[in-house]
Design a protein around this motif. Structure first.
Motif, PDB file in Angstrom:
ATOM      1  N   LEU A  13       0.831  -1.202   0.000  1.00 10.50           N
ATOM      2  CA  LEU A  13       0.000   0.000   0.000  1.00 10.50           C
ATOM      3  C   LEU A  13       0.869   1.257   0.000  1.00 10.50           C
ATOM      4  CD1 LEU A  13      -3.020   0.548  -0.031  1.00 10.50           C
ATOM      5  CD2 LEU A  13      -2.949   0.749   2.433  1.00 10.50           C
TER       6      LEU A  13
ATOM      7  N   TRP B  39       2.175   1.676  -3.546  1.00 13.08           N
ATOM      8  CA  TRP B  39       1.113   2.188  -4.415  1.00 13.08           C
ATOM      9  C   TRP B  39       0.919   3.686  -4.173  1.00 13.08           C
ATOM     10  CZ3 TRP B  39      -1.355   1.608  -8.686  1.00 13.08           C
ATOM     11  CH2 TRP B  39      -2.550   2.275  -8.916  1.00 13.08           C
ATOM     12  N   GLY B  40       0.906   4.086  -2.913  1.00 12.90           N
ATOM     13  CA  GLY B  40       0.757   5.504  -2.600  1.00 12.90           C
ATOM     14  C   GLY B  40       1.909   6.337  -3.119  1.00 12.90           C
TER      15      GLY B  40
ATOM     16  N   VAL C 173       1.415   6.656  -7.023  1.00 11.89           N
ATOM     17  CA  VAL C 173       0.299   7.463  -7.522  1.00 11.89           C
ATOM     18  C   VAL C 173       0.222   8.853  -6.897  1.00 11.89           C
ATOM     19  CG1 VAL C 173      -1.079   5.435  -8.075  1.00 11.89           C
ATOM     20  CG2 VAL C 173      -1.435   6.587  -5.902  1.00 11.89           C
TER      21      VAL C 173
ATOM     22  N   VAL D  24     -10.026   5.473 -10.463  1.00 15.29           N
ATOM     23  CA  VAL D  24      -8.853   4.900  -9.788  1.00 15.29           C
ATOM     24  C   VAL D  24      -8.582   5.645  -8.490  1.00 15.29           C
ATOM     25  CG1 VAL D  24      -6.385   4.416 -10.015  1.00 15.29           C
ATOM     26  CG2 VAL D  24      -7.896   4.111 -11.971  1.00 15.29           C
TER      27      VAL D  24
ATOM     28  N   ARG E  72     -11.102   4.421  -5.977  1.00 17.73           N
ATOM     29  CA  ARG E  72     -10.759   3.068  -5.516  1.00 17.73           C
ATOM     30  C   ARG E  72      -9.540   3.098  -4.600  1.00 17.73           C
ATOM     31  NH1 ARG E  72     -11.796  -0.282 -11.099  1.00 17.73           N
ATOM     32  NH2 ARG E  72     -14.069  -0.169 -10.990  1.00 17.73           N
ATOM     33  N   THR E  73      -8.613   3.983  -4.864  1.00 16.87           N
ATOM     34  CA  THR E  73      -7.453   4.126  -3.993  1.00 16.87           C
ATOM     35  C   THR E  73      -7.884   4.629  -2.620  1.00 16.87           C
ATOM     36  OG1 THR E  73      -6.014   4.546  -5.872  1.00 16.87           O
ATOM     37  CG2 THR E  73      -5.229   5.286  -3.733  1.00 16.87           C
TER      38      THR E  73
ATOM     39  N   LEU F 101      -9.508   1.752  -0.837  1.00 22.04           N
ATOM     40  CA  LEU F 101      -8.489   0.811  -0.390  1.00 22.04           C
ATOM     41  C   LEU F 101      -7.799   1.324   0.867  1.00 22.04           C
ATOM     42  CD1 LEU F 101      -6.897  -1.799  -1.020  1.00 22.04           C
ATOM     43  CD2 LEU F 101      -5.342  -0.378  -2.349  1.00 22.04           C
TER      44      LEU F 101
ATOM     45  N   SER G 134      -2.131   3.588   5.505  1.00 24.00           N
ATOM     46  CA  SER G 134      -3.485   3.811   4.998  1.00 24.00           C
ATOM     47  C   SER G 134      -3.968   5.226   5.294  1.00 24.00           C
ATOM     48  CB  SER G 134      -4.451   2.794   5.615  1.00 24.00           C
ATOM     49  OG  SER G 134      -4.113   1.502   5.222  1.00 24.00           O
TER      50      SER G 134
ATOM     51  N   LEU H 107      -2.173   7.535   2.880  1.00 24.30           N
ATOM     52  CA  LEU H 107      -2.725   7.444   1.531  1.00 24.30           C
ATOM     53  C   LEU H 107      -4.102   8.095   1.461  1.00 24.30           C
ATOM     54  CD1 LEU H 107      -2.360   6.468  -1.340  1.00 24.30           C
ATOM     55  CD2 LEU H 107      -3.265   4.245  -0.649  1.00 24.30           C
TER      56      LEU H 107
ATOM     57  N   CYS I  64      -5.419  11.281  -0.915  1.00 18.84           N
ATOM     58  CA  CYS I  64      -6.590  11.171  -1.790  1.00 18.84           C
ATOM     59  C   CYS I  64      -7.643  12.242  -1.523  1.00 18.84           C
ATOM     60  CB  CYS I  64      -7.245   9.801  -1.630  1.00 18.84           C
ATOM     61  SG  CYS I  64      -6.276   8.455  -2.302  1.00 18.84           S
TER      62      CYS I  64
END
Length: 173
Positions: free
Chosen positions: A52, A55-56, A59, A76, A79-80, A83, A135, A138, A142
């Motif tokens: 995770l 991914w963060g 993106v 996306v 969805r991120t 997640l 999390s 991230l 977002c």
């Protein structure tokens, strides 16, 4: 979606800790042994936190619309965010579960099986805490910037909610 509140994560961890302590006590009283804890649980939690985080990291420039980075599609990004929301709750549940089992095993720490269980609990709880931290980070990446206050939660002319309206605004013309 609303941002994750710390009290929700604390409540999830507390409930998981109580349930885990009860399960460990039941297994000990009925089976006469300690709750078996797989050593791979810690690795799985750490792997999820690392994945995770990667991914963060990948993106983040696209989510923040940095120069030279292609904007991330709205689906996306949503969805991120979902997640990240799920990761924080799973991590909090794992922290609570392994802390609950660890508290049950602590009085018997002189027994070899309890000591190995305590090690698994410690590494798993730390992996869950890392998952929560990544999390939450991230999820903060977002978040949409604050609106100027000119539009209500739902635009009366178009019927779009805030996220759809911001996606509509960000499209190149």
């Amino acid at each position: 979606m609303t941002p994750t509140k710390l009290r929700v994560l604390i409540a999830v961890a507390a409930i998981a800790a109580v349930v885990a302590w009860c399960i460990a006590a039941l297994v000990d009283s009925f089976a006469g042994r300690y709750l078996p804890l797989p050593a791979t649980a810690a690795g799985a939690l750490w792997l999820m936190a690392i994945a995770l985080g990667m991914w963060g990291w990948i993106v983040r420039p696209r989510l923040l619309c940095r120069p030279g980075a292609e904007p991330l599609p709205a689906v996306v990004a949503a969805r991120t965010a979902a997640l990240a929301l799920a990761g924080s709750r799973v991590g909090a549940g794992a922290v609570g579960f392994y802390l609950g089992v660890g508290v049950f095993l602590l009085p018997a720490s002189q027994v070899a099986a309890a000591r190995s269980g305590l090690l698994v609990c410690a590494f798993s709880a730390l992996g869950g805490a890392a998952l929560v931290a990544v999390s939450l980070w991230l999820e903060s990446v977002c978040r949409l910037p604050a609106d100027d206050g000119s539009a209500d939660e739902e635009d009366s002319e178009t019927g779009m909610d805030g996220l759809a309206r911001d996606v509509q605004r960000s499209r190149p013309r």
